[in-house]
Enzyme design. Structure first.
Site, PDB file in Angstrom:
ATOM      1  N   TRP A 153      71.356  23.438  10.033  1.00  0.00           N
ATOM      2  CA  TRP A 153      72.723  22.946   9.880  1.00  0.00           C
ATOM      3  C   TRP A 153      72.862  21.535  10.437  1.00  0.00           C
ATOM      4  O   TRP A 153      73.886  20.906  10.286  1.00  0.00           O
ATOM      5  CB  TRP A 153      73.720  23.908  10.498  1.00  0.00           C
ATOM      6  CG  TRP A 153      73.411  24.330  11.902  1.00  0.00           C
ATOM      7  CD1 TRP A 153      72.570  25.328  12.295  1.00  0.00           C
ATOM      8  CD2 TRP A 153      73.914  23.759  13.100  1.00  0.00           C
ATOM      9  NE1 TRP A 153      72.523  25.404  13.658  1.00  0.00           N
ATOM     10  CE2 TRP A 153      73.342  24.467  14.181  1.00  0.00           C
ATOM     11  CE3 TRP A 153      74.805  22.720  13.373  1.00  0.00           C
ATOM     12  CZ2 TRP A 153      73.622  24.146  15.503  1.00  0.00           C
ATOM     13  CZ3 TRP A 153      75.091  22.421  14.704  1.00  0.00           C
ATOM     14  CH2 TRP A 153      74.498  23.133  15.744  1.00  0.00           C
ATOM     15  N   LYS A 199      73.394  36.684  20.218  1.00  0.00           N
ATOM     16  CA  LYS A 199      73.903  37.072  18.891  1.00  0.00           C
ATOM     17  C   LYS A 199      72.789  37.596  17.986  1.00  0.00           C
ATOM     18  O   LYS A 199      72.881  38.695  17.430  1.00  0.00           O
ATOM     19  CB  LYS A 199      74.605  35.876  18.228  1.00  0.00           C
ATOM     20  CG  LYS A 199      75.793  35.355  19.027  1.00  0.00           C
ATOM     21  CD  LYS A 199      76.396  34.109  18.440  1.00  0.00           C
ATOM     22  CE  LYS A 199      75.542  32.869  18.593  1.00  0.00           C
ATOM     23  NZ  LYS A 199      75.374  32.436  20.001  1.00  0.00           N
ATOM     24  N   THR A 200      71.744  36.795  17.888  1.00  0.00           N
ATOM     25  CA  THR A 200      70.630  37.202  17.011  1.00  0.00           C
ATOM     26  C   THR A 200      69.887  38.380  17.622  1.00  0.00           C
ATOM     27  O   THR A 200      69.539  39.341  16.916  1.00  0.00           O
ATOM     28  CB  THR A 200      69.679  36.014  16.782  1.00  0.00           C
ATOM     29  OG1 THR A 200      70.393  34.988  16.095  1.00  0.00           O
ATOM     30  CG2 THR A 200      68.467  36.430  15.959  1.00  0.00           C
ATOM     31  N   THR A 201      69.663  38.320  18.927  1.00  0.00           N
ATOM     32  CA  THR A 201      68.880  39.395  19.553  1.00  0.00           C
ATOM     33  C   THR A 201      69.631  40.733  19.500  1.00  0.00           C
ATOM     34  O   THR A 201      69.003  41.780  19.351  1.00  0.00           O
ATOM     35  CB  THR A 201      68.476  39.036  20.996  1.00  0.00           C
ATOM     36  OG1 THR A 201      69.587  38.452  21.656  1.00  0.00           O
ATOM     37  CG2 THR A 201      67.312  38.059  21.004  1.00  0.00           C
ATOM     38  N   PHE A 224      65.409  24.250   6.457  1.00  0.00           N
ATOM     39  CA  PHE A 224      66.702  23.549   6.556  1.00  0.00           C
ATOM     40  C   PHE A 224      67.443  24.021   7.798  1.00  0.00           C
ATOM     41  O   PHE A 224      67.284  25.146   8.250  1.00  0.00           O
ATOM     42  CB  PHE A 224      67.528  23.729   5.276  1.00  0.00           C
ATOM     43  CG  PHE A 224      68.615  24.764   5.333  1.00  0.00           C
ATOM     44  CD1 PHE A 224      69.911  24.419   5.718  1.00  0.00           C
ATOM     45  CD2 PHE A 224      68.363  26.092   4.983  1.00  0.00           C
ATOM     46  CE1 PHE A 224      70.923  25.378   5.751  1.00  0.00           C
ATOM     47  CE2 PHE A 224      69.367  27.046   5.009  1.00  0.00           C
ATOM     48  CZ  PHE A 224      70.654  26.686   5.403  1.00  0.00           C
ATOM     49  N   ARG A 236      67.077  49.898  16.289  1.00  0.00           N
ATOM     50  CA  ARG A 236      67.701  51.217  16.402  1.00  0.00           C
ATOM     51  C   ARG A 236      67.802  51.896  15.037  1.00  0.00           C
ATOM     52  O   ARG A 236      67.457  53.063  14.874  1.00  0.00           O
ATOM     53  CB  ARG A 236      69.086  51.033  17.030  1.00  0.00           C
ATOM     54  CG  ARG A 236      69.845  52.326  17.206  1.00  0.00           C
ATOM     55  CD  ARG A 236      71.152  52.094  17.922  1.00  0.00           C
ATOM     56  NE  ARG A 236      70.978  51.984  19.365  1.00  0.00           N
ATOM     57  CZ  ARG A 236      71.917  51.575  20.200  1.00  0.00           C
ATOM     58  NH1 ARG A 236      73.099  51.198  19.751  1.00  0.00           N
ATOM     59  NH2 ARG A 236      71.690  51.534  21.492  1.00  0.00           N
ATOM     60  N   LYS A 264      74.376  33.277  24.555  1.00  0.00           N
ATOM     61  CA  LYS A 264      73.103  33.786  24.024  1.00  0.00           C
ATOM     62  C   LYS A 264      73.194  35.291  23.766  1.00  0.00           C
ATOM     63  O   LYS A 264      73.786  36.017  24.547  1.00  0.00           O
ATOM     64  CB  LYS A 264      72.000  33.517  25.060  1.00  0.00           C
ATOM     65  CG  LYS A 264      70.648  34.106  24.702  1.00  0.00           C
ATOM     66  CD  LYS A 264      69.596  33.643  25.683  1.00  0.00           C
ATOM     67  CE  LYS A 264      68.313  34.445  25.571  1.00  0.00           C
ATOM     68  NZ  LYS A 264      67.661  34.297  24.261  1.00  0.00           N
ATOM     69  N   ASN A 287      79.574  31.396  21.675  1.00  0.00           N
ATOM     70  CA  ASN A 287      78.609  30.368  22.078  1.00  0.00           C
ATOM     71  C   ASN A 287      77.529  30.864  23.029  1.00  0.00           C
ATOM     72  O   ASN A 287      76.620  30.130  23.372  1.00  0.00           O
ATOM     73  CB  ASN A 287      79.354  29.200  22.728  1.00  0.00           C
ATOM     74  CG  ASN A 287      80.234  28.471  21.724  1.00  0.00           C
ATOM     75  OD1 ASN A 287      79.912  28.404  20.532  1.00  0.00           O
ATOM     76  ND2 ASN A 287      81.365  27.959  22.188  1.00  0.00           N
ATOM     77  N   GLU A 316      72.690  33.954  11.355  1.00  0.00           N
ATOM     78  CA  GLU A 316      73.200  32.571  11.299  1.00  0.00           C
ATOM     79  C   GLU A 316      73.947  32.290   9.987  1.00  0.00           C
ATOM     80  O   GLU A 316      73.970  31.153   9.519  1.00  0.00           O
ATOM     81  CB  GLU A 316      72.080  31.524  11.503  1.00  0.00           C
ATOM     82  CG  GLU A 316      71.053  31.824  12.562  1.00  0.00           C
ATOM     83  CD  GLU A 316      71.588  31.841  13.993  1.00  0.00           C
ATOM     84  OE1 GLU A 316      72.762  31.474  14.193  1.00  0.00           O
ATOM     85  OE2 GLU A 316      70.835  32.240  14.900  1.00  0.00           O
TER      86      GLU A 316
HETATM   87  P1  ATP Z   1      69.396  34.665  20.724  1.00  0.00           P
HETATM   88  O1  ATP Z   1      68.566  34.373  19.472  1.00  0.00           O
HETATM   89  O2  ATP Z   1      68.621  34.377  21.951  1.00  0.00           O
HETATM   90  O3  ATP Z   1      70.075  35.976  20.683  1.00  0.00           O
HETATM   91  P2  ATP Z   1      71.811  33.420  19.824  1.00  0.00           P
HETATM   92  O4  ATP Z   1      71.501  33.916  18.460  1.00  0.00           O
HETATM   93  O5  ATP Z   1      73.005  33.977  20.521  1.00  0.00           O
HETATM   94  O6  ATP Z   1      70.544  33.547  20.757  1.00  0.00           O
HETATM   95  P3  ATP Z   1      72.026  30.749  18.700  1.00  0.00           P
HETATM   96  O7  ATP Z   1      73.348  30.112  18.638  1.00  0.00           O
HETATM   97  O8  ATP Z   1      71.453  31.286  17.449  1.00  0.00           O
HETATM   98  O9  ATP Z   1      72.023  31.852  19.859  1.00  0.00           O
HETATM   99  O10 ATP Z   1      71.044  29.728  19.351  1.00  0.00           O
HETATM  100  C1  ATP Z   1      69.689  29.957  19.387  1.00  0.00           C
HETATM  101  C2  ATP Z   1      69.041  29.340  20.603  1.00  0.00           C
HETATM  102  O11 ATP Z   1      69.957  28.662  21.445  1.00  0.00           O
HETATM  103  C3  ATP Z   1      68.401  30.412  21.480  1.00  0.00           C
HETATM  104  O12 ATP Z   1      67.153  29.905  21.831  1.00  0.00           O
HETATM  105  C4  ATP Z   1      69.297  30.516  22.687  1.00  0.00           C
HETATM  106  O13 ATP Z   1      68.601  30.809  23.884  1.00  0.00           O
HETATM  107  C5  ATP Z   1      69.900  29.157  22.776  1.00  0.00           C
HETATM  108  N1  ATP Z   1      71.240  29.273  23.348  1.00  0.00           N
HETATM  109  C6  ATP Z   1      72.147  30.221  23.096  1.00  0.00           C
HETATM  110  N2  ATP Z   1      73.256  30.043  23.843  1.00  0.00           N
HETATM  111  C7  ATP Z   1      73.045  28.932  24.560  1.00  0.00           C
HETATM  112  C8  ATP Z   1      73.815  28.204  25.514  1.00  0.00           C
HETATM  113  N3  ATP Z   1      75.039  28.600  25.881  1.00  0.00           N
HETATM  114  N4  ATP Z   1      73.256  27.094  26.067  1.00  0.00           N
HETATM  115  C9  ATP Z   1      72.022  26.687  25.701  1.00  0.00           C
HETATM  116  N5  ATP Z   1      71.245  27.329  24.798  1.00  0.00           N
HETATM  117  C10 ATP Z   1      71.754  28.430  24.243  1.00  0.00           C
HETATM  118 MG    MG Z   2      71.069  33.139  16.650  1.00  0.00          MG
END
Ligand code: ATP
Ligand code: MG
Length: 210
Positions: free
Chosen positions: A107, A54-56, A105, A64, A52, A50, A142
């Site tokens: 989720w 994952k995507t970054t 779309f 890399r 932040k 949960n 995602e």
């Molecule tokens: P990022 O793209 O920044 O690496 P992520 O892929 O880990 O984030 P997602 O679940 O895809 O996170 O959610 C995307 C958005 O939700 C991002 O803008 C991120 O900053 C935000 N987010 C991620 N974790 C949290 C959290 N614990 N509380 C609130 N917002 C969050």
């Molecule tokens: Mg993400």
């Protein structure tokens, strides 16, 4: 020969020896699995949880890998229509292709039937890329939701991962990764939220969230 001459000669010799060593290293790298080496072992990497990042983190791997000459492609299973986030602008500069699947779309979509169809169509495109042999790294951003919501069958994903060229790296991101996927993957990281600026009322910012 003067002392200076001796020094010069030994410098030249040292350079030649160094050059030879580098050549030998390059050859070894080629044989033993450098970026395009025959013995490169493709990995399935999952970034879940949960927090932040994952995507970054997946984008960081793409950066890399691309720098090492690997051919990488990004599929995004949740993408806002016409979105052009910072990462998309950077990927364009690097000439790394990306594809938003089921553009528009999410989720949270009320129309779950449509989401399911789009998720399945997205997986069909991603699967084709994984099996094509054209890419060294395929990122499914995602993608965990498509599995968690049952839009894509895990057995179908497993079969494709098993059938891929063993050199292909596949990176999957998103919350709620299926236990089967976690079991199958080589590397799994769970992002653990400790605190997030959002909770202090700081909204999404360009360059940080998108
Ligand atoms: P990022 O793209 O920044 O690496 P992520 O892929 O880990 O984030 P997602 O679940 O895809 O996170 O959610 C995307 C958005 O939700 C991002 O803008 C991120 O900053 C935000 N987010 C991620 N974790 C949290 C959290 N614990 N509380 C609130 N917002 C969050
Ligand atoms: Mg993400």
């Amino acid at each position: 020969m003067s002392e200076q001459g001796e020094e010069f000669k030994s410098l030249e010799e040292r350079r030649a020896a160094k050059q030879q060593e580098l050549e030998a290293q390059r050859e070894r790298h080629k044989k033993e699995g450098g970026p395009s080496g025959a013995r490169r072992r493709g990995l399935v990497i999952v970034n879940t949880g949960n927090g932040k990042g994952k995507t970054t983190a997946a984008l960081g791997l793409m950066l890399r890998a691309s720098g090492r000459g690997l051919k990488v492609k990004l599929f995004q299973f949740i993408k806002h229509e016409r979105a052009k986030f910072g990462e998309h602008r950077s990927l364009e500069k690097l000439e790394v292709p990306f594809q938003g699947l089921g553009d528009g779309f999410t989720w949270r979509s009320k129309d779950l039937d449509q989401s399911a169809a789009l998720g399945q169509a997205g997986w069909d495109a991603a699967k084709e890329a994984i099996l094509s042999g054209e890419w060294d790294m395929v990122v499914l951003d995602e993608f965990t939701y498509a599995l968690a919501y049952g839009w894509v069958a895990w057995e179908d994903v497993r079969a494709a991962l098993e059938a891929r060229d063993p050199k292909v790296h596949v990176i999957i991101t998103g919350r709620r990764a299926l236990p089967e996927l976690i079991e199958f993957a080589d590397t799994v990281t769970e992002m653990q939220p400790v605190k997030h600026a959002y909770e202090a009322g700081i909204g999404a910012q360009a360059g940080i969230e998108h």
